[in-house]
Write a protein that holds these residues in place. Structure first.
Motif, mmCIF file in Angstrom:
data_model
loop_
_atom_site.group_PDB
_atom_site.id
_atom_site.type_symbol
_atom_site.label_atom_id
_atom_site.label_comp_id
_atom_site.label_asym_id
_atom_site.label_seq_id
_atom_site.Cartn_x
_atom_site.Cartn_y
_atom_site.Cartn_z
ATOM 1 N N LYS A 191 -8.868 -10.962 1.054
ATOM 2 C CA LYS A 191 -8.342 -10.957 -0.308
ATOM 3 C C LYS A 191 -7.061 -10.139 -0.428
ATOM 4 O O LYS A 191 -6.204 -10.428 -1.269
ATOM 5 N N HIS A 192 -6.908 -9.118 0.420
ATOM 6 C CA HIS A 192 -5.756 -8.224 0.302
ATOM 7 C C HIS A 192 -4.813 -8.394 1.496
ATOM 8 O O HIS A 192 -5.264 -8.504 2.645
ATOM 9 N N PRO A 193 -3.501 -8.398 1.263
ATOM 10 C CA PRO A 193 -2.550 -8.561 2.361
ATOM 11 C C PRO A 193 -2.403 -7.281 3.175
ATOM 12 O O PRO A 193 -2.774 -6.196 2.727
ATOM 13 N N LEU A 194 -1.879 -7.423 4.378
ATOM 14 C CA LEU A 194 -1.528 -6.253 5.168
ATOM 15 C C LEU A 194 -0.331 -5.560 4.513
ATOM 16 O O LEU A 194 0.557 -6.211 3.964
ATOM 17 N N ASP A 195 -0.327 -4.224 4.594
ATOM 18 C CA ASP A 195 0.795 -3.461 4.051
ATOM 19 C C ASP A 195 1.011 -2.232 4.915
ATOM 20 O O ASP A 195 0.392 -2.087 5.972
ATOM 21 N N THR A 196 1.877 -1.346 4.473
ATOM 22 C CA THR A 196 2.221 -0.189 5.296
ATOM 23 C C THR A 196 1.058 0.777 5.481
ATOM 24 O O THR A 196 1.039 1.564 6.415
ATOM 25 N N ASN A 228 -2.200 -0.380 5.606
ATOM 26 C CA ASN A 228 -3.251 -1.125 6.299
ATOM 27 C C ASN A 228 -2.571 -2.295 6.993
ATOM 28 O O ASN A 228 -2.511 -3.397 6.478
ATOM 29 N N HIS A 229 -2.044 -2.023 8.185
ATOM 30 C CA HIS A 229 -1.113 -2.960 8.806
ATOM 31 C C HIS A 229 -1.681 -3.711 10.001
ATOM 32 O O HIS A 229 -0.951 -4.438 10.672
ATOM 33 N N TYR A 230 -2.992 -3.582 10.263
ATOM 34 C CA TYR A 230 -3.541 -4.133 11.506
ATOM 35 C C TYR A 230 -5.012 -4.463 11.316
ATOM 36 O O TYR A 230 -5.731 -3.782 10.572
ATOM 37 N N PHE A 231 -5.503 -5.523 11.981
ATOM 38 C CA PHE A 231 -6.937 -5.823 11.977
ATOM 39 C C PHE A 231 -7.327 -6.451 13.310
ATOM 40 O O PHE A 231 -6.465 -6.874 14.093
ATOM 41 N N GLU A 232 -8.637 -6.507 13.582
ATOM 42 C CA GLU A 232 -9.146 -6.962 14.873
ATOM 43 C C GLU A 232 -10.351 -7.878 14.709
ATOM 44 O O GLU A 232 -11.070 -7.811 13.704
ATOM 45 N N ILE A 233 -10.569 -8.719 15.738
ATOM 46 C CA ILE A 233 -11.826 -9.448 15.866
ATOM 47 C C ILE A 233 -12.321 -9.293 17.299
ATOM 48 O O ILE A 233 -11.528 -9.200 18.237
ATOM 49 N N GLU A 234 -13.636 -9.231 17.462
ATOM 50 C CA GLU A 234 -14.258 -9.215 18.781
ATOM 51 C C GLU A 234 -15.049 -10.502 18.945
ATOM 52 O O GLU A 234 -15.857 -10.866 18.082
ATOM 53 N N ILE A 235 -14.823 -11.217 20.047
ATOM 54 C CA ILE A 235 -15.508 -12.485 20.279
ATOM 55 C C ILE A 235 -16.937 -12.200 20.726
ATOM 56 O O ILE A 235 -17.183 -11.769 21.850
ATOM 57 N N ILE A 236 -17.883 -12.439 19.827
ATOM 58 C CA ILE A 236 -19.298 -12.233 20.147
ATOM 59 C C ILE A 236 -19.865 -13.442 20.870
ATOM 60 O O ILE A 236 -20.621 -13.318 21.826
ATOM 61 N N ASP A 237 -19.490 -14.643 20.417
ATOM 62 C CA ASP A 237 -19.927 -15.886 21.052
ATOM 63 C C ASP A 237 -18.765 -16.868 21.000
ATOM 64 O O ASP A 237 -18.280 -17.205 19.917
ATOM 65 N N PRO A 238 -18.259 -17.335 22.155
ATOM 66 C CA PRO A 238 -17.120 -18.262 22.152
ATOM 67 C C PRO A 238 -17.498 -19.681 21.746
ATOM 68 O O PRO A 238 -16.609 -20.526 21.594
ATOM 69 N N GLY A 239 -18.814 -19.947 21.573
ATOM 70 C CA GLY A 239 -19.238 -21.284 21.192
ATOM 71 C C GLY A 239 -18.952 -22.302 22.279
ATOM 72 O O GLY A 239 -18.874 -21.971 23.469
ATOM 73 N N GLY A 297 -4.695 -14.344 13.014
ATOM 74 C CA GLY A 297 -3.309 -14.294 12.579
ATOM 75 C C GLY A 297 -3.180 -13.861 11.138
ATOM 76 O O GLY A 297 -4.108 -13.297 10.549
ATOM 77 N N VAL A 298 -2.024 -14.119 10.574
ATOM 78 C CA VAL A 298 -1.769 -13.838 9.168
ATOM 79 C C VAL A 298 -1.192 -15.089 8.534
ATOM 80 O O VAL A 298 -0.530 -15.894 9.188
ATOM 81 N N ALA A 299 -1.471 -15.234 7.239
ATOM 82 C CA ALA A 299 -1.013 -16.423 6.531
ATOM 83 C C ALA A 299 -0.690 -16.065 5.094
ATOM 84 O O ALA A 299 -1.155 -15.046 4.571
ATOM 85 N N ARG A 300 0.096 -16.930 4.453
ATOM 86 C CA ARG A 300 0.432 -16.725 3.055
ATOM 87 C C ARG A 300 -0.827 -16.850 2.200
ATOM 88 O O ARG A 300 -1.834 -17.412 2.620
ATOM 89 N N ARG A 301 -0.749 -16.309 1.002
ATOM 90 C CA ARG A 301 -1.877 -16.377 0.092
ATOM 91 C C ARG A 301 -2.237 -17.838 -0.192
ATOM 92 O O ARG A 301 -1.378 -18.699 -0.348
ATOM 93 N N GLY A 314 3.138 -11.591 0.465
ATOM 94 C CA GLY A 314 2.641 -10.898 1.641
ATOM 95 C C GLY A 314 1.878 -11.786 2.609
ATOM 96 O O GLY A 314 1.644 -12.971 2.371
ATOM 97 N N PHE A 315 1.507 -11.199 3.741
ATOM 98 C CA PHE A 315 0.732 -11.857 4.786
ATOM 99 C C PHE A 315 -0.713 -11.362 4.718
ATOM 100 O O PHE A 315 -0.977 -10.156 4.716
ATOM 101 N N TYR A 316 -1.677 -12.296 4.741
ATOM 102 C CA TYR A 316 -3.087 -11.966 4.609
ATOM 103 C C TYR A 316 -3.813 -12.174 5.941
ATOM 104 O O TYR A 316 -3.595 -13.190 6.618
ATOM 105 N N PRO A 317 -4.682 -11.244 6.337
ATOM 106 C CA PRO A 317 -5.479 -11.431 7.557
ATOM 107 C C PRO A 317 -6.270 -12.734 7.481
ATOM 108 O O PRO A 317 -6.950 -13.003 6.482
ATOM 109 N N THR A 318 -6.174 -13.543 8.533
ATOM 110 C CA THR A 318 -6.797 -14.859 8.533
ATOM 111 C C THR A 318 -7.418 -15.140 9.895
ATOM 112 O O THR A 318 -6.803 -14.869 10.928
#
Length: 442
Positions: free
Chosen positions: A266-271, A273-284, A292-296, A419-423
């Protein structure tokens, strides 16, 4: 005594000797095993208190200074007691930065290698003065906070869950925070090893000296978990994706490219909160996972990176997609257990208000308007595609991606209005990732 009795006696003697040797070996193994278990288990009421550990560090009351050595090894100090609910914070004041200011403050297990800075090895984390980077169980740092100089105070603590003081077991993961001159720089989630996390100070150049205060005080409010800890209210869209605590699981058909599952914060990255992560639990089935990041209000059934106003790193082929259905080689492929990260390096004079089309009182997203899948024959196509004048752009920023704590590449693009949103995108059955929308703050 006949010959048979002699043979029987010899056999008994041999058996007795074998039993004795076996007992000695087994007892020795148990003693060694007990020492190993004792070293990693929390001290009990009958255990002797642990001792302060330090190598290549000179300790003079509350002053620590680096001791030069021929092998040019890191100097490390580890306190005798781990941080606890009662004593959850400590500080150092930089007295002298020495030659290169290679001073680090952080938390480590008690049996941490004494030739490593805090944060370089497993179950450790550290904030370093020379470059302002944070190191989390890796020799590769990440942008985190300001550099520190003579007179600056660097602090480190744990935000324990105070309302669970009667819990039968310690927390498996804790929120570690760092401060500079009384101001919080940021927080990071780290595993809590058996025995807890101990205050540690590292140094690595001649002349470095700090003043240590293990009884420093710091007040913090009860931790408010972000995004995946709080539930769906922190996500603007969850399309064909199920949310379970910190885990996102693909729930779509996975039959065609139109079956993408998308999760957008819901909230974009900013100065701050500028970074986020995912850990692959199951690759399926195919590990069609993208970060990545995407527009709203990015299209709900498109992988990030495929359409205008987005950029993403894809796990299955290691390619980067920048507003186009055609990717370019970028980094290694990712598999089960890998941690993928995405962040923005904002310019020093960045003003989020200038690059936003929301007034201070607006907090709702406008009506979503779907758009057709966008593809291009050019891998070098601009982020918005040819002739797309309906999308205004703002400041140019550096988007960076990481894999297992190491930055694998950058891409300079213009940030869209709003802004760019975590996606996160997924596209094959059983895919599952653990998300941390705020592994770093500040």
């Amino acid at each position: 005594m006949n010959e048979r009795d002699v043979i029987v006696s010899l056999q008994d003697l041999i058996k007795m000797e074998f039993r004795e040797e076996r007992n000695i070996a087994v007892n020795g193994w148990h003693r060694r095993r007990f020492r190993q278990i004792r070293d990693v288990m929390p001290p009990g009421p009958r255990d002797l208190p642990r001792q302060v550990r330090f190598e290549r560090i000179t300790v003079d009351d509350d002053h620590l200074s680096f001791a030069m050595n021929d092998l040019n090894k890191v100097g490390l100090y580890v306190a005798a007691k781990p941080l606890s609910i009662e004593n959850y914070y400590f500080e150092i004041e930089i007295v002298d930065t020495g030659l290169i200011s290679a001073i680090g403050i952080g938390l480590v297990p008690y049996k941490y290698p004494m030739d490593s800075q805090p944060g370089w090895r497993a179950f450790s984390v550290g904030y370093h003065a020379d470059d302002g980077q944070l190191f989390k169980a890796s020799g590769f740092g990440r942008p985190f906070g300001p550099k520190c100089n003579i007179g600056d105070k660097m602090g480190c603590g744990i935000k324990f869950k105070r309302h669970e003081e009667e819990r039968p077991q310690p927390e498996q993961a804790v929120q570690v925070f760092f401060t500079r001159n009384g101001q919080e720089v940021g927080t990071v989630t780290v595993p809590n090893p058996p025995g807890g996390l101990y205050p540690a100070v590292g140094m690595h150049s001649d002349g470095e000296e700090v003043r240590l205060n293990l009884d420093a005080e710091w007040q913090y409010e009860e931790l408010v978990h972000m995004a995946v800890d709080s539930g769906e209210e922190e996500w603007s869209r969850l399309h064909d994706v199920k949310l379970n605590g910190m885990t996102l699981e693909y729930s779509g058909r996975g039959k065609s490219i139109h079956d993408v599952g998308l999760a957008q914060a819901k909230h974009p990255l900013d100065t701050m909160n500028h970074y986020f992560e995912i850990e692959i639990i199951d690759p399926g089935e195919s590990c069609y996972i993208a970060i990545g990041v995407a527009r709203r209000n990015y299209p709900k059934d498109r992988h990030p990176g495929w359409n205008r106003g987005s950029i993403a790193y894809h796990a299955d082929d290691g390619k980067i997609f920048v507003g186009s259905g055609i990717g370019a080689p970028f980094g290694p492929r990712c598999h089960k257990g890998d941690v993928m990260g995405c962040g923005i390096m904002f310019p020093p004079d960045y003003d989020s208000e200038v690059d936003s089309d929301l007034s201070p009182d607006e907090n709702e997203c406008p009506e979503f308007i779907d758009e057709p899948y966008h593809s291009s024959d050019s891998e070098d196509e601009d982020l918005w595609g040819p002739g797309n004048k309906d999308f205004e752009t703002g400041t140019e920023v550096q988007i960076f991606f990481t894999r297992n704590g190491k930055i694998i590449g950058y891409k300079q693009i213009s940030i869209p209005k709003g802004g760019f949103y975590p996606t996160v995108g997924m596209l094959s059955s059983c895919e599952k990732v653990r998300v941390d929308l705020r592994p770093l703050t500040g």
